[in-house]
Design a protein around this motif. Sequence first.
Motif, PDB file in Angstrom:
ATOM      1  N   THR A   1       0.853  -1.142   0.114  1.00 13.70           N
ATOM      2  CA  THR A   1      -0.025  -0.040  -0.295  1.00 13.70           C
ATOM      3  C   THR A   1       0.927   1.263   0.057  1.00 13.70           C
ATOM      4  O   THR A   1       1.630   1.360   0.843  1.00 13.70           O
ATOM      5  CB  THR A   1      -0.842  -0.079   1.459  1.00 13.70           C
ATOM      6  N   PHE A   2       0.678   2.006  -1.007  1.00 16.24           N
ATOM      7  CA  PHE A   2       1.312   3.266  -1.187  1.00 16.24           C
ATOM      8  C   PHE A   2       0.633   4.649  -1.004  1.00 16.24           C
ATOM      9  O   PHE A   2      -0.542   4.375  -1.582  1.00 16.24           O
ATOM     10  CB  PHE A   2       2.332   3.132  -2.434  1.00 16.24           C
ATOM     11  N   ASN A   3       1.318   5.590  -0.676  1.00 16.29           N
ATOM     12  CA  ASN A   3       0.401   6.857  -0.870  1.00 16.29           C
ATOM     13  C   ASN A   3       0.663   7.277  -2.306  1.00 16.29           C
ATOM     14  O   ASN A   3       1.357   6.793  -2.997  1.00 16.29           O
ATOM     15  CB  ASN A   3       1.158   8.144  -0.020  1.00 16.29           C
TER      16      ASN A   3
ATOM     17  N   ASP B   1      -3.904   0.760  -2.245  1.00 18.33           N
ATOM     18  CA  ASP B   1      -3.722  -0.920  -1.673  1.00 18.33           C
ATOM     19  C   ASP B   1      -3.654  -1.534  -2.933  1.00 18.33           C
ATOM     20  O   ASP B   1      -4.591  -2.006  -3.818  1.00 18.33           O
ATOM     21  CB  ASP B   1      -4.894  -1.195  -0.748  1.00 18.33           C
ATOM     22  N   LEU B   2      -2.433  -2.028  -3.492  1.00 21.44           N
ATOM     23  CA  LEU B   2      -2.099  -2.822  -4.626  1.00 21.44           C
ATOM     24  C   LEU B   2      -3.083  -4.106  -4.674  1.00 21.44           C
ATOM     25  O   LEU B   2      -3.539  -4.700  -5.708  1.00 21.44           O
ATOM     26  CB  LEU B   2      -0.792  -2.918  -5.047  1.00 21.44           C
TER      27      LEU B   2
ATOM     28  N   LEU C   1      -3.365   0.826 -14.947  1.00 20.08           N
ATOM     29  CA  LEU C   1      -1.895   1.270 -15.296  1.00 20.08           C
ATOM     30  C   LEU C   1      -1.534   2.219 -14.106  1.00 20.08           C
ATOM     31  O   LEU C   1      -2.169   3.286 -13.762  1.00 20.08           O
ATOM     32  CB  LEU C   1      -1.867   2.088 -16.607  1.00 20.08           C
ATOM     33  N   ILE C   2      -0.564   1.604 -13.319  1.00 24.43           N
ATOM     34  CA  ILE C   2       0.006   2.418 -12.182  1.00 24.43           C
ATOM     35  C   ILE C   2       1.329   2.614 -12.303  1.00 24.43           C
ATOM     36  O   ILE C   2       2.194   1.794 -12.692  1.00 24.43           O
ATOM     37  CB  ILE C   2      -0.214   1.567 -10.708  1.00 24.43           C
ATOM     38  N   GLY C   3       1.689   3.931 -12.072  1.00 23.29           N
ATOM     39  CA  GLY C   3       3.191   4.214 -12.199  1.00 23.29           C
ATOM     40  C   GLY C   3       3.614   4.200 -10.691  1.00 23.29           C
ATOM     41  O   GLY C   3       3.165   4.499  -9.731  1.00 23.29           O
ATOM     42  N   ILE C   4       4.765   3.553 -10.342  1.00 23.99           N
ATOM     43  CA  ILE C   4       5.392   3.323  -9.237  1.00 23.99           C
ATOM     44  C   ILE C   4       6.663   3.933  -8.950  1.00 23.99           C
ATOM     45  O   ILE C   4       7.760   3.627  -9.780  1.00 23.99           O
ATOM     46  CB  ILE C   4       5.836   1.653  -8.770  1.00 23.99           C
TER      47      ILE C   4
ATOM     48  N   SER D   1      11.573  -0.594  -5.063  1.00 25.39           N
ATOM     49  CA  SER D   1      12.540  -1.682  -5.330  1.00 25.39           C
ATOM     50  C   SER D   1      12.262  -3.232  -5.198  1.00 25.39           C
ATOM     51  O   SER D   1      12.472  -4.018  -5.904  1.00 25.39           O
ATOM     52  CB  SER D   1      13.654  -1.336  -5.013  1.00 25.39           C
ATOM     53  N   GLU D   2      11.825  -3.273  -3.739  1.00 29.89           N
ATOM     54  CA  GLU D   2      11.482  -4.653  -3.279  1.00 29.89           C
ATOM     55  C   GLU D   2      10.397  -5.331  -4.176  1.00 29.89           C
ATOM     56  O   GLU D   2      10.429  -6.329  -4.496  1.00 29.89           O
ATOM     57  CB  GLU D   2      11.165  -4.617  -1.732  1.00 29.89           C
ATOM     58  N   LEU D   3       9.176  -4.395  -4.303  1.00 30.41           N
ATOM     59  CA  LEU D   3       8.233  -5.148  -5.274  1.00 30.41           C
ATOM     60  C   LEU D   3       8.719  -5.527  -6.617  1.00 30.41           C
ATOM     61  O   LEU D   3       8.386  -6.594  -7.138  1.00 30.41           O
ATOM     62  CB  LEU D   3       7.067  -4.017  -5.086  1.00 30.41           C
ATOM     63  N   ALA D   4       9.505  -4.499  -7.113  1.00 30.31           N
ATOM     64  CA  ALA D   4       9.934  -4.769  -8.587  1.00 30.31           C
ATOM     65  C   ALA D   4      10.729  -5.972  -8.464  1.00 30.31           C
ATOM     66  O   ALA D   4      10.570  -7.079  -9.486  1.00 30.31           O
ATOM     67  CB  ALA D   4      10.769  -3.643  -9.216  1.00 30.31           C
ATOM     68  N   GLU D   5      11.543  -6.143  -7.576  1.00 33.32           N
ATOM     69  CA  GLU D   5      12.377  -7.486  -7.493  1.00 33.32           C
ATOM     70  C   GLU D   5      11.251  -8.726  -7.439  1.00 33.32           C
ATOM     71  O   GLU D   5      11.514  -9.589  -7.965  1.00 33.32           O
ATOM     72  CB  GLU D   5      13.502  -7.355  -6.415  1.00 33.32           C
ATOM     73  N   LYS D   6      10.676  -8.404  -6.527  1.00 33.11           N
ATOM     74  CA  LYS D   6       9.561  -9.617  -6.326  1.00 33.11           C
ATOM     75  C   LYS D   6       8.815  -9.834  -7.764  1.00 33.11           C
ATOM     76  O   LYS D   6       8.458 -11.223  -7.825  1.00 33.11           O
ATOM     77  CB  LYS D   6       8.359  -9.303  -5.352  1.00 33.11           C
ATOM     78  N   LEU D   7       8.593  -8.765  -8.319  1.00 38.14           N
ATOM     79  CA  LEU D   7       7.853  -9.352  -9.958  1.00 38.14           C
ATOM     80  C   LEU D   7       8.889  -9.667 -10.894  1.00 38.14           C
ATOM     81  O   LEU D   7       8.452  -9.731 -11.849  1.00 38.14           O
ATOM     82  CB  LEU D   7       7.134  -8.034 -10.040  1.00 38.14           C
TER      83      LEU D   7
END
Length: 166
Positions: free
Chosen positions: A38-40, A48-49, A90-93, A122-128
């Motif tokens: 979950t990100f602002n 909440d993704l 489409l979500i920009g992270i 970066s952690e989410l990107a790595e997980k994906l």
Amino acid sequence: MKKTALTIGLAVLALVVGVFVGTLPKHPTEGYPLTGHTFNTFKGGSLDLAALRGKKVVLNFWATWCPPCVEEMPELSALYPALKAQQVELIGIAVDNTANVNTFLEKTPVSYPVALAGFGGSELAEKLGNSQGGLPFTVVLDEDGNVLMKKAGRIQMSEIKAALGQ
């Protein structure tokens, strides 16, 4: 004898409860790769993704200091209305600090939502699947969170469309 019957009865009851609990549906976001993220957002509020489960999702990881990220943003912004009309999110992270992102997006607005993930993105990107940690990184997920496509480096809109079967 009574003690044995009571023990057997409790064992049967435990078995029945165990079988019943095992047949209950799992939490709808269990096993979904975006759960727990979950990100602002740039426009205020939070995202909440895990709530994206059930939709196809395009996540574009970027930073203000990344020239190829900035280059692809107008194209992503132009593509967004067509994706949204097809129920594709489409979500920009933003993998950057909030102040930099806010300043950048005030000068260079985009039509799609932007999550302020900071370096935690970066952690989410790595997980994906972004094992190299480079930016930009784009991933397309199906409704259940399965990766349809992932790409490190500048993305072409045709690649996103192809991954979505368009």
